[in-house]
Motif scaffolding. Structure first.
Motif: not given
Length: 433
Positions: A280-281, A302, A306
């Motif tokens: 996802w990141k 982050d 994610s």
């Protein structure tokens, strides 16, 4: 087959000749004799030349009327039978249906030439894969592809040097196979981190699809057009005939509507399901997504966000309607509950702002603390949020073309834009000043 028949005739006649010599020798020595039914049986099964030759070479049974008349009669009948078969075969060789039968028998037997023809169908797959050799995968795919192939020739029409032959062909349900294969190809093509498929990949995928699914048999009719040449009748092969031989599979694979719009949309939405936090990141290219500009916590924030996306993502197609080359759909995307997360974060900021520590901290310490509180909030967020979206997309003549815009990305992120807008409307930032 011809070699087997020749060897059989040689051996049966050598046996007949030898058995006549053995029987003659035993007769001279008054020993046990070879039964006459064995001699006549050998002659009957096309050993008559050997028996007849043995009669006169060994001067055996020549005084027996049954042998003097019976063996030549059997030989004459056999010669007549062979002549009739030869005449029938010569006439048959001049029939266009025989040329068609020879072509279709190649598919039943799956010889090397047939497999090579199978591989060479340029339209067998929907994309242009990277050039390489399909190797053993193509042979396996061909064997599975034609596993239920049968044919029956019906009629032939001859008009001078041209002819037309009709035949019914039995194949597996090629429409169902094309749907399954197109779905698997689409899954790979829309995969977030997909790589170009090679020819071998396509045939391996075809192998897997045929192995993992069972298909009904379907009977279709194929028309063969032939022309008479010096060597005989020749089948005129074109795209239409190639498609008919594989039960319409080529046409189905190139049908832009083979997969319904709802199916194509579902494959696109499902492509994100397998992503982990790192995926996802990378997919959203997250880099200090909350603009904290904090060297200590930005990357951790982050990562935490994610993980939230990976744990909460889900999708549902509420409605999907096709109208010719246009489709409209309503979908529901599930993401993290960012409104609740922002509310919790705001309360944490207000609590921090009400302490004397926030006054004593320098800007760096304040940045670290606010970023730490955000990280803690994201790690403790468990709720989900659903967003309903309306999509419109069209068929580009090859497939349904799905374009997912910024509102889709925002829905994936739990309607983050609305949550941040609400956050900006508060006096949380001012409380820190």
């Amino acid at each position: 087959m011809k070699l087997f028949l020749i060897l059989y005739l040689i051996l049966i006649n050598l046996f007949g000749f030898a058995v006549m010599g053995i029987d003659k020798r035993r007769a001279i020595r008054h020993r046990w004799r070879v039964p006459e039914r064995v001699l006549f049986g050998t002659a009957f099964f096309f050993g008559s030349i050997g028996i007849l030759t043995g009669m006169y070479v060994f001067r055996h049974k020549t005084r027996h009327l049954s042998f003097r008349l019976g063996i030549p009669a059997i030989l004459a009948l056999q010669l007549l039978l062979v002549g009739a078969l030869f005449f029938w075969n010569e006439r048959r060789l001049d029939q266009p249906s025989l040329a068609v039968e020879q072509e279709l028998s190649r598919i039943e037997e799956l010889d090397d030439a047939t497999i090579q023809s199978f591989v060479s169908y340029e339209n067998l797959i929907t994309s242009n894969p990277a050039a390489d050799s399909p190797g053993e995968d193509a042979a396996k795919a061909a064997a599975l592809f034609f596993q239920h192939f049968q044919y029956h020739i019906h009629n032939e029409k001859i008009d001078g040097d041209t002819a037309e032959v009709s035949a019914t062909l039995t194949n597996i349900d090629m429409y169902a196979l094309a749907q399954d294969l197109c779905r698997e190809i689409l899954k790979r093509s829309v995969s977030i981190f997909s790589t170009p498929m090679t020819t071998a990949d396509y045939y391996q995928l075809l192998c897997d699809t045929l192995s993992e699914n069972s298909y009904d048999e379907v009977v279709t009719t194929a028309w063969f057009h032939l022309t008479r040449q010096e060597q005989g009748w020749t089948v005129l092969v074109d795209d239409e005939l190639e498609d008919a031989l594989v039960g319409g599979f080529i046409s189905y694979m190139n049908d832009p509507y083979i997969l319904p719009a709802k199916t194509v949309l579902g494959v696109h939405l499902d492509a994100l399901t397998a992503l982990d936090a790192a995926g996802w990141k990378d997919y959203l290219n997250l880099n200090d997504v909350f603009s904290t500009y904090n060297e200590t916590y930005a990357a951790q924030i982050d990562d935490a966000f994610s993980s939230l996306l990976a744990d909460s993502y889900d999708w549902e197609i509420l409605t999907c309607h096709e109208d010719d080359d246009h489709a409209d759909a309503d979908i529901r995307i599930t993401g993290p509950d960012m409104a609740a997360a922002v509310h919790t974060y705001r309360e944490a900021l207000l609590s921090y702002a009400s302490t004397g520590k926030s006054i004593r901290d320098d800007p760096v310490a304040q940045s670290n603390e606010t970023a730490r509180l955000l990280l803690e909030t994201l790690k403790n967020t468990t709720g989900t949020h659903t967003t309903d979206l309306s999509l419109s997309f069209s068929n580009n003549g090859k497939t349904w073309e799905i374009s997912l815009a910024e509102d889709f990305t925002n829905a994936l992120m739990g309607d983050l834009s609305a949550a941040l807008t609400e956050f900006d409307d508060t006096d949380a930032e001012n409380a820190l000043q």
